[in-house]
Enzyme design. Structure first.
Site, PDB file in Angstrom:
ATOM      1  N   HIS A  15       8.155  28.311 -35.026  1.00 25.66           N
ATOM      2  CA  HIS A  15       8.308  28.931 -36.341  1.00 25.66           C
ATOM      3  C   HIS A  15       8.296  27.888 -37.462  1.00 25.66           C
ATOM      4  CE1 HIS A  15      12.424  27.387 -36.635  1.00 25.66           C
ATOM      5  NE2 HIS A  15      12.559  27.743 -35.353  1.00 25.66           N
ATOM      6  N   GLU A  95      15.421  31.293 -29.008  1.00 25.71           N
ATOM      7  CA  GLU A  95      15.776  29.894 -28.863  1.00 25.71           C
ATOM      8  C   GLU A  95      16.865  29.713 -27.817  1.00 25.71           C
ATOM      9  OE1 GLU A  95      15.087  27.028 -28.673  1.00 25.71           O
ATOM     10  OE2 GLU A  95      15.208  26.038 -30.642  1.00 25.71           O
TER      11      GLU A  95
END
Length: 238
Positions: A15, A95
């Site tokens: 990202h 994550e």
């Protein structure tokens, strides 16, 4: 027995930047949005991915999957929306969890737990004393997600996966059998914001055999100071 079909390539994309990235804070499972620079980075990367891997091969199909955390899914949409593609979300691509350390800066961690922080920085597991998810667990769920989604389309499809730095790193470690399980710690460099890694199918009898052909790749602008401060050049009239 029907042979398993798989996609011909997988592109793993980190990202764009967030306020936590800028401040050096541990994000983990905290749902932090992109900051203004991160949105700009994600647009640049989306444009680059379309030019490199979509427009040059108009006969191919694309399948887009993202972590359900906003920073990754927003980055995915900035690639997929101009192509009219659906973004599928998968929590297995979140994550790696850093337990009690999430939300804290490197300076705060070093002040409170200097030995554990130093071990973490060296890749020797100091974070595991604070309820962090293991590298192996994070990487295994990442590999499971890749195998699942890569089997949903045929050899004319490219899979684009939008996720997070540690999750991508751990996934590749598990996929290729490298990491802290070896006698001497072996890893790959941390991936920069809005950069990507690319895997191509090895074309063997095993559909889950992959070749890493690129890692930590970004748009050309990422090699300039503009990448972290795009407004500076605009303010200077450049």
């Amino acid at each position: 027995m029907t042979a398993i079909e798989t996609v011909r390539s997988i592109t793993l994309v980190r990202h764009g930047r967030t306020s936590y990235n800028l401040a050096g804070r541990v994000q983990g499972s905290i749902d932090i949005p992109l900051d203004d620079v991160g949105l700009w980075q994600a647009r640049q990367t989306g444009d680059a991915l379309r030019r490199l891997y979509v427009e040059r091969d108009p006969g191919a199909r694309q399948l887009v999957v993202a972590s359900d955390l906003r920073r990754a899914s927003r980055t995915a949409h900035l690639f997929a929306d101009p192509l009219g593609l659906e973004v599928h979300t998968d929590p297995r691509l979140r994550e790696r969890s850093f337990g009690d350390w999430e939300g804290m800066s490197g300076e705060e961690l070093d002040a409170q737990w200097p030995k554990d922080f130093a071990l973490w920085c060296r890749g020797l597991g100091g974070e595991m004393r604070h309820h962090a998810e293991s590298h192996e667990h994070a990487g295994t769920r990442g590999v499971e997600a890749l195998r699942d989604w890569s089997h949903r389309a045929g050899a004319s499809t490219d899979l684009f996966v939008f996720s997070h730095g540690a999750l991508i790193e751990n996934t590749l470690q598990v996929l290729f059998g490298i990491g802290s399980a070896l006698p001497d710690f072996v890893s790959v460099t941390s991936m920069r914001n809005a950069h990507w890694a690319r895997l191509v199918n090895a074309g063997l009898d095993d559909p889950d055999r992959w070749i890493l052909v690129d890692y930590n790749h970004g748009p050309a602008l990422a090699d300039t100071e503009l990448w972290e401060n795009p407004t500076r050049h605009a303010a200077d009239g450049q």
